[in-house]
Design an enzyme around this catalytic site. Sequence first.
Site, short mmCIF file in Angstrom:
data_model
loop_
_atom_site.label_atom_id
_atom_site.label_comp_id
_atom_site.label_asym_id
_atom_site.label_seq_id
_atom_site.Cartn_x
_atom_site.Cartn_y
_atom_site.Cartn_z
N LYS A 174 27.89 -44.86 -19.58
CA LYS A 174 28.05 -43.52 -19.01
C LYS A 174 29.25 -42.81 -19.65
CE LYS A 174 28.52 -45.62 -15.12
NZ LYS A 174 28.75 -46.00 -13.71
N THR A 208 33.65 -35.53 -7.23
CA THR A 208 32.83 -36.51 -7.97
C THR A 208 32.99 -37.92 -7.41
OG1 THR A 208 34.66 -36.74 -9.53
CG2 THR A 208 32.89 -35.22 -10.15
N GLY A 210 32.13 -41.22 -6.01
CA GLY A 210 30.89 -41.98 -5.84
C GLY A 210 29.81 -41.70 -6.87
N THR A 211 30.17 -41.03 -7.97
CA THR A 211 29.13 -40.71 -8.97
C THR A 211 28.48 -41.97 -9.54
OG1 THR A 211 30.91 -40.49 -10.57
CG2 THR A 211 29.93 -38.45 -9.80
N GLY A 212 29.32 -42.96 -9.89
CA GLY A 212 28.77 -44.17 -10.52
C GLY A 212 27.85 -44.94 -9.58
N CYS A 213 28.29 -45.08 -8.33
CA CYS A 213 27.47 -45.81 -7.34
C CYS A 213 26.13 -45.10 -7.14
CB CYS A 213 28.19 -45.87 -5.99
SG CYS A 213 29.79 -46.68 -6.03
N1 LIG Z 1 31.71 -33.50 -14.38
C1 LIG Z 1 30.51 -33.99 -14.60
N2 LIG Z 1 29.46 -33.17 -14.84
C2 LIG Z 1 28.20 -33.64 -15.05
N3 LIG Z 1 27.93 -34.96 -15.07
C3 LIG Z 1 28.93 -35.83 -14.87
C4 LIG Z 1 30.27 -35.40 -14.62
N4 LIG Z 1 31.04 -36.52 -14.43
C5 LIG Z 1 30.23 -37.56 -14.56
N5 LIG Z 1 28.96 -37.17 -14.84
C6 LIG Z 1 27.78 -38.02 -14.99
O1 LIG Z 1 27.71 -38.81 -13.81
C7 LIG Z 1 27.26 -40.13 -14.12
C8 LIG Z 1 28.35 -41.12 -13.70
O2 LIG Z 1 29.25 -41.19 -14.76
P1 LIG Z 1 30.76 -41.63 -14.85
O3 LIG Z 1 31.63 -40.61 -14.21
O4 LIG Z 1 31.01 -41.89 -16.28
O5 LIG Z 1 30.76 -42.98 -14.01
P2 LIG Z 1 31.70 -43.54 -12.85
O6 LIG Z 1 31.49 -42.67 -11.65
O7 LIG Z 1 31.20 -44.94 -12.72
O8 LIG Z 1 33.11 -43.43 -13.36
C9 LIG Z 1 26.95 -40.09 -15.63
O9 LIG Z 1 25.60 -39.69 -15.82
C10 LIG Z 1 27.89 -39.00 -16.16
O10 LIG Z 1 27.46 -38.46 -17.38
C1 LIG Z 2 33.52 -49.65 -1.88
C2 LIG Z 2 33.55 -48.92 -3.17
N1 LIG Z 2 32.70 -49.27 -4.15
C3 LIG Z 2 32.72 -48.63 -5.35
C4 LIG Z 2 33.61 -47.60 -5.57
C5 LIG Z 2 33.67 -46.90 -6.89
O1 LIG Z 2 32.75 -45.92 -6.87
P1 LIG Z 2 32.42 -44.90 -8.04
O2 LIG Z 2 31.03 -44.49 -7.87
O3 LIG Z 2 32.83 -45.47 -9.35
O4 LIG Z 2 33.32 -43.70 -7.62
P2 LIG Z 2 34.84 -43.38 -7.70
O5 LIG Z 2 35.64 -44.37 -6.96
O6 LIG Z 2 35.15 -43.33 -9.17
O7 LIG Z 2 34.91 -42.05 -7.06
C6 LIG Z 2 34.47 -47.23 -4.52
N2 LIG Z 2 35.37 -46.22 -4.67
N3 LIG Z 2 34.44 -47.92 -3.34
#
Ligand SMILES: Nc1ncnc2c1ncn2[C@@H]1O[C@H](COP(=O)(O)OP(=O)(O)O)[C@@H](O)[C@H]1O
Ligand SMILES: Cc1ncc(COP(=O)(O)OP(=O)(O)O)c(N)n1
Length: 279
Positions: A174, A208, A210-213
């Site tokens: 990602k 943003t 929780g985007t990854g989850c």
């Molecule tokens: N500001 C943003 N605008 C559009 N898409 C985003 C943005 N930030 C993250 N994404 C997308 O959200 C998904 C989660 O990505 P990322 O942020 O890299 O992961 P994580 O939440 O695990 O850190 C990916 O598809 C990424 O391209």
């Molecule tokens: C309980 C718990 N699990 C996973 C995460 C991380 O989540 P993620 O989607 O990577 O979002 P951010 O923490 O980057 O906002 C979490 N925070 N808590």
Amino acid sequence: MTSIALTIAGSDSGGGAGIQADLKTFQELGTFGTSALTAVTAQNTLGVHAVQPIDTSIVIAQLEAILDDFTIGAAKTGMLFSAEIIEAISDTLSRYPTFPFVIDPVMIAKGGASLLQQAAIVALKERLIPMAALLTPNIPEAEVLAEMPITSLSHMEIAAKRLLEMGAGAVLLKGGHREDTPFAEDLFVSADGERFIMKSKRIQTKDTHGTGCTFAAAITAELAKGAPMTEAVITAKHFIHAAIEDGLSIGNGHGPTNHAAYRLRGNRARKDVELIEKR
Ligand SMILES: Nc1ncnc2c1ncn2[C@@H]1O[C@H](COP(=O)(O)OP(=O)(O)O)[C@@H](O)[C@H]1O
Ligand SMILES: Cc1ncc(COP(=O)(O)OP(=O)(O)O)c(N)n1
């Protein structure tokens, strides 16, 4: 037939990430969600206040309760916290029929709190990644796992190849953390030789959490319904894009993504906000 998805992850009391984000996403995408809790976090949009891992015997008991009773269509992992929990998950799942397994190698929460002990990284690499149909690291997680800095698309290519060599069926690296591009660009590569990039505009927002989850849960839900891997990740990219675009400005920090946005748009991709580039 009801499709059943499983999340093996930690609880986020703030509801934006972790088990809560996964179950909401499963529901939104028409699957029945089950869960095995690995840890409880006291957390809100500002950060993580406390972490309490769940006893491994209880993690195993939750998995057995679910797997003895339900036919799971697909599963995902999130926060796993320790090597002991990872080993317990790996040992337990090995005793049951397989299903598509998505590993989201969660390491650090947005505010900087550690969600995976340093000593657990070896267990993650050796015990879980080889079981994965798909591994979904963000850039910092891929840097740790592939042991290299990633600041460009070509670095992503090299890292994704290294991660494939660890035994995952496919890797979705990602690009949300990239700073060298105005796009949110994710790279998909598979052991079968498939490769494509999913590219969307980068939305300017602080909401943003929780985007990854949510992204990994959306992929898992689609796989549970029987979608092929490529279709599952593309649908999930549309889901997460909508969820970020309509993010919820609640709390005083990083608000959660909006799990309902994709459904409220009619479960359809909007061409004006999403470009899928296949190479
Ligand atoms: N500001 C943003 N605008 C559009 N898409 C985003 C943005 N930030 C993250 N994404 C997308 O959200 C998904 C989660 O990505 P990322 O942020 O890299 O992961 P994580 O939440 O695990 O850190 C990916 O598809 C990424 O391209
Ligand atoms: C309980 C718990 N699990 C996973 C995460 C991380 O989540 P993620 O989607 O990577 O979002 P951010 O923490 O980057 O906002 C979490 N925070 N808590």
